[in-house]
Design a protein around this motif. Structure first.
Motif, PDB file in Angstrom:
ATOM      1  N   ASP A  32      45.907  57.797  45.502  1.00  0.00           N
ATOM      2  CA  ASP A  32      45.352  57.048  46.623  1.00  0.00           C
ATOM      3  C   ASP A  32      45.134  55.573  46.293  1.00  0.00           C
ATOM      4  OD1 ASP A  32      43.445  57.457  44.756  1.00  0.00           O
ATOM      5  OD2 ASP A  32      42.046  58.535  46.033  1.00  0.00           O
ATOM      6  N   GLY A  33      45.691  55.128  45.163  1.00  0.00           N
ATOM      7  CA  GLY A  33      45.578  53.714  44.786  1.00  0.00           C
ATOM      8  C   GLY A  33      44.327  53.391  43.997  1.00  0.00           C
ATOM      9  N   VAL A  34      43.426  54.365  43.845  1.00  0.00           N
ATOM     10  CA  VAL A  34      42.197  54.127  43.084  1.00  0.00           C
ATOM     11  C   VAL A  34      42.533  54.096  41.593  1.00  0.00           C
ATOM     12  CG1 VAL A  34      39.958  55.141  42.477  1.00  0.00           C
ATOM     13  CG2 VAL A  34      40.765  55.214  44.831  1.00  0.00           C
ATOM     14  N   ILE A  35      41.914  53.178  40.866  1.00  0.00           N
ATOM     15  CA  ILE A  35      42.121  53.118  39.415  1.00  0.00           C
ATOM     16  C   ILE A  35      41.110  54.041  38.737  1.00  0.00           C
ATOM     17  CG2 ILE A  35      42.107  51.636  37.379  1.00  0.00           C
ATOM     18  CD1 ILE A  35      44.331  50.852  39.242  1.00  0.00           C
ATOM     19  N   LEU A  36      41.638  54.947  37.911  1.00  0.00           N
ATOM     20  CA  LEU A  36      40.791  55.906  37.187  1.00  0.00           C
ATOM     21  C   LEU A  36      41.152  55.916  35.713  1.00  0.00           C
ATOM     22  CD1 LEU A  36      41.077  59.052  39.503  1.00  0.00           C
ATOM     23  CD2 LEU A  36      39.049  57.624  39.210  1.00  0.00           C
ATOM     24  N   GLN A  45      52.273  54.289  32.755  1.00  0.00           N
ATOM     25  CA  GLN A  45      51.164  54.578  33.681  1.00  0.00           C
ATOM     26  C   GLN A  45      49.986  53.622  33.489  1.00  0.00           C
ATOM     27  OE1 GLN A  45      50.788  58.698  32.169  1.00  0.00           O
ATOM     28  NE2 GLN A  45      50.854  59.293  34.315  1.00  0.00           N
ATOM     29  N   LEU A  46      49.967  52.928  32.372  1.00  0.00           N
ATOM     30  CA  LEU A  46      48.782  52.142  32.008  1.00  0.00           C
ATOM     31  C   LEU A  46      48.662  50.895  32.886  1.00  0.00           C
ATOM     32  CD1 LEU A  46      46.478  51.889  29.882  1.00  0.00           C
ATOM     33  CD2 LEU A  46      48.101  50.601  28.457  1.00  0.00           C
ATOM     34  N   VAL A  47      47.466  50.704  33.444  1.00  0.00           N
ATOM     35  CA  VAL A  47      47.188  49.500  34.254  1.00  0.00           C
ATOM     36  C   VAL A  47      46.074  48.739  33.528  1.00  0.00           C
ATOM     37  CG1 VAL A  47      46.476  48.657  36.515  1.00  0.00           C
ATOM     38  CG2 VAL A  47      47.680  50.830  36.338  1.00  0.00           C
ATOM     39  N   LEU A  48      46.430  47.606  32.940  1.00  0.00           N
ATOM     40  CA  LEU A  48      45.432  46.884  32.144  1.00  0.00           C
ATOM     41  C   LEU A  48      44.713  45.801  32.929  1.00  0.00           C
ATOM     42  CD1 LEU A  48      47.305  46.465  28.731  1.00  0.00           C
ATOM     43  CD2 LEU A  48      45.338  47.937  29.214  1.00  0.00           C
ATOM     44  N   GLU A  49      45.372  45.283  33.956  1.00  0.00           N
ATOM     45  CA  GLU A  49      44.817  44.121  34.677  1.00  0.00           C
ATOM     46  C   GLU A  49      44.865  44.356  36.178  1.00  0.00           C
ATOM     47  OE1 GLU A  49      47.832  41.604  33.368  1.00  0.00           O
ATOM     48  OE2 GLU A  49      47.373  42.095  31.295  1.00  0.00           O
ATOM     49  N   GLY A  50      44.269  43.390  36.905  1.00  0.00           N
ATOM     50  CA  GLY A  50      44.366  43.413  38.369  1.00  0.00           C
ATOM     51  C   GLY A  50      43.299  44.251  39.041  1.00  0.00           C
ATOM     52  N   PHE A  51      42.283  44.645  38.316  1.00  0.00           N
ATOM     53  CA  PHE A  51      41.155  45.373  38.910  1.00  0.00           C
ATOM     54  C   PHE A  51      39.920  45.029  38.097  1.00  0.00           C
ATOM     55  CE2 PHE A  51      42.655  47.922  35.463  1.00  0.00           C
ATOM     56  CZ  PHE A  51      41.539  48.550  34.932  1.00  0.00           C
ATOM     57  N   GLU A 136      37.589  38.910  35.245  1.00  0.00           N
ATOM     58  CA  GLU A 136      37.105  38.886  36.629  1.00  0.00           C
ATOM     59  C   GLU A 136      35.964  39.894  36.767  1.00  0.00           C
ATOM     60  OE1 GLU A 136      40.054  40.427  39.471  1.00  0.00           O
ATOM     61  OE2 GLU A 136      41.306  40.943  37.753  1.00  0.00           O
ATOM     62  N   TYR A 137      35.155  39.670  37.775  1.00  0.00           N
ATOM     63  CA  TYR A 137      34.036  40.569  38.029  1.00  0.00           C
ATOM     64  C   TYR A 137      33.727  40.524  39.512  1.00  0.00           C
ATOM     65  CZ  TYR A 137      31.791  36.023  37.395  1.00  0.00           C
ATOM     66  OH  TYR A 137      31.462  34.699  37.487  1.00  0.00           O
ATOM     67  N   ASP A 138      32.928  41.470  39.998  1.00  0.00           N
ATOM     68  CA  ASP A 138      32.580  41.473  41.423  1.00  0.00           C
ATOM     69  C   ASP A 138      31.064  41.455  41.592  1.00  0.00           C
ATOM     70  OD1 ASP A 138      31.641  44.056  41.064  1.00  0.00           O
ATOM     71  OD2 ASP A 138      33.378  45.025  41.970  1.00  0.00           O
ATOM     72  N   ASP A 139      30.625  41.548  42.850  1.00  0.00           N
ATOM     73  CA  ASP A 139      29.186  41.430  43.142  1.00  0.00           C
ATOM     74  C   ASP A 139      28.368  42.576  42.560  1.00  0.00           C
ATOM     75  OD1 ASP A 139      29.690  39.174  44.555  1.00  0.00           O
ATOM     76  OD2 ASP A 139      29.619  40.120  46.541  1.00  0.00           O
ATOM     77  N   ASN A 140      29.037  43.670  42.178  1.00  0.00           N
ATOM     78  CA  ASN A 140      28.307  44.828  41.636  1.00  0.00           C
ATOM     79  C   ASN A 140      28.080  44.738  40.128  1.00  0.00           C
ATOM     80  OD1 ASN A 140      28.343  46.179  44.208  1.00  0.00           O
ATOM     81  ND2 ASN A 140      30.524  46.522  43.861  1.00  0.00           N
ATOM     82  N   CYS A 141      28.783  43.806  39.463  1.00  0.00           N
ATOM     83  CA  CYS A 141      28.663  43.693  37.997  1.00  0.00           C
ATOM     84  C   CYS A 141      27.352  42.988  37.630  1.00  0.00           C
ATOM     85  CB  CYS A 141      29.816  42.861  37.441  1.00  0.00           C
ATOM     86  SG  CYS A 141      31.449  43.571  37.673  1.00  0.00           S
ATOM     87  N   PHE A 142      26.668  43.502  36.620  1.00  0.00           N
ATOM     88  CA  PHE A 142      25.465  42.804  36.132  1.00  0.00           C
ATOM     89  C   PHE A 142      25.278  42.975  34.625  1.00  0.00           C
ATOM     90  CE2 PHE A 142      22.540  46.508  35.927  1.00  0.00           C
ATOM     91  CZ  PHE A 142      23.191  47.403  36.765  1.00  0.00           C
TER      92      PHE A 142
END
Ligand code: SF4
Ligand code: SF4
Length: 340
Positions: A32-36, A45-51, A136-142
């Motif tokens: 479903d496009g979610v990174i897990l 399969q490895l996704v290191l960046e972009g999230f 990168e980080y988002d509003d949920n990171c602290f």
């Protein structure tokens, strides 16, 4: 002196680890496009960046959702118990965020306190963690509010920092990390990747701890956590949550004793055999979660049981997470929010 590795060489190294029979866990894109974080079958399969952060945590590498701790058989009136050997398969976690890796030294306290958990310790010893410093980080990171940051090294064995032109700077943190990349990197004295400042500090943990000590019975708990559904998504995906239950699964011939993840957010978590539940409402369960993470665990082990990853907020169906709760607590403590 910096050491670097080209991304293509890194991916070849991942395939080499897999070919050697190692378990490799890293961020992958689910259907479903979610990174897990999940076991890899191939480096492609490895996704290191972009999230910013995977939807789950790396704790499954050392503390699986379900684990058999012994088996049993009934022979007439006798019971035969059989030990299960701890899993010591070499495991490499690659692409974890520093806030995930930082959970491991925090969990070490719990699993080596009154009882040394041989299953956890075997997996922990066999696991090498390679993090990627956050750019990168988002509003949920602290992370910066709990003493960590985009390149915090706690729990990492090696850290990758994204450099220009398809290179990663490789910083070995422990002997395990040094051994993993020994002979695989190239010296590059001219490369020194700058570290992001990370998210601005959002609260003071000392203020939070003071509030928690003095406001156990406050109605603020009811007001702040009223929308919690008790689904447990926050705990299951949290890198530091570690509640488990032990159950027997079997029949008249025998079975197995299993350690399964549990959550203090479930209504039945504290139900006594009498039917009495000392945490009868959700506000009491949320209070327990916050008290445990920011007062009880620090008092007992000298470590905050939270790395500021923000996963609990991102996964919450009603957008309630530790960060919202702590910000609301800070506002109540300042008098900016009135408790009715
Ligand atoms: S805070 Fe959110 S994720 Fe956690 S139990 Fe409540 S509703 Fe579920
Ligand atoms: S409580 Fe939330 S922010 Fe803290 S470590 Fe757990 S998931 Fe991350």
């Amino acid at each position: 002196m910096s050491d670097v590795i080209a991304k293509d060489d890194l991916l070849r190294l991942v395939d080499q680890w897999l070919a050697e029979g190692k378990r490799v866990l890293g961020p992958v894109k689910a259907g479903d496009g979610v990174i897990l974080y999940a076991p890899l079958a191939a480096s492609s399969q490895l996704v290191l960046e972009g999230f910013v952060h995977a939807a789950n945590s790396i704790k499954e590498a050392v503390f699986p959702r379900s684990e058999t701790i012994y088996t049993y058989k009934f022979n007439g009136h006798e019971i035969e118990l059989s030990d299960v050997d701890p899993d010591s398969t070499q495991c490499i976690v690659i692409g974890a965020r520093p806030c995930d890796a930082a959970s491991l030294p925090v969990l070490d306290h719990l699993f080596n306190w009154d009882y040394k958990d041989k299953f956890y310790n075997a997996r922990r010893a066999a696991t090498t963690v390679v993090t990627v410093a956050c750019s990168e980080y988002d509003d949920n990171c602290f992370c910066t509010s709990v003493g960590l940051g985009p390149a915090a090294e706690q729990g990492s064995d090696a850290m990758l920092l994204k450099a220009p032109d398809g290179w990663y700077e490789v910083r070995a943190v422990t002997d395990k990390g040094t051994a993993l990349f020994n002979g695989k990197t190239t010296p590059a004295p001219e490369i020194k990747v700058p570290i992001s400042d990370g998210p601005a500090k959002k609260f003071d943990t000392v203020d939070i701890e003071t509030f928690l000590k003095n406001n156990y019975e406050s109605d603020a708990w009811r007001d702040i956590t009223m929308r919690c559904l008790g689904c447990g998504a926050c705990a299951y995906n949290c890198p530091t949550c570690h509640c488990f239950d032990i159950v027997d699964e079997g029949d008249a011939a025998g079975g197995r004793r299993v350690k399964n993840w549990d959550s203090c957010q479930f209504g039945q978590f504290t139900v006594h055999a009498s039917g009495h539940n000392p945490r009868a409402v959700q506000a009491q369960r949320q209070r327990q979660r916050i008290q445990h993470k920011f007062r009880i665990y620090p008092e007992k082990f000298g470590a905050i049981l939270c790395t500021g990853c923000g996963t609990c907020t991102r996964n919450c169906p009603v957008s309630l997470g530790v960060l919202n709760t702590l910000e609301a607590i800070a506002a109540v403590a300042r008098g900016s929010i009135e408790v009715k």
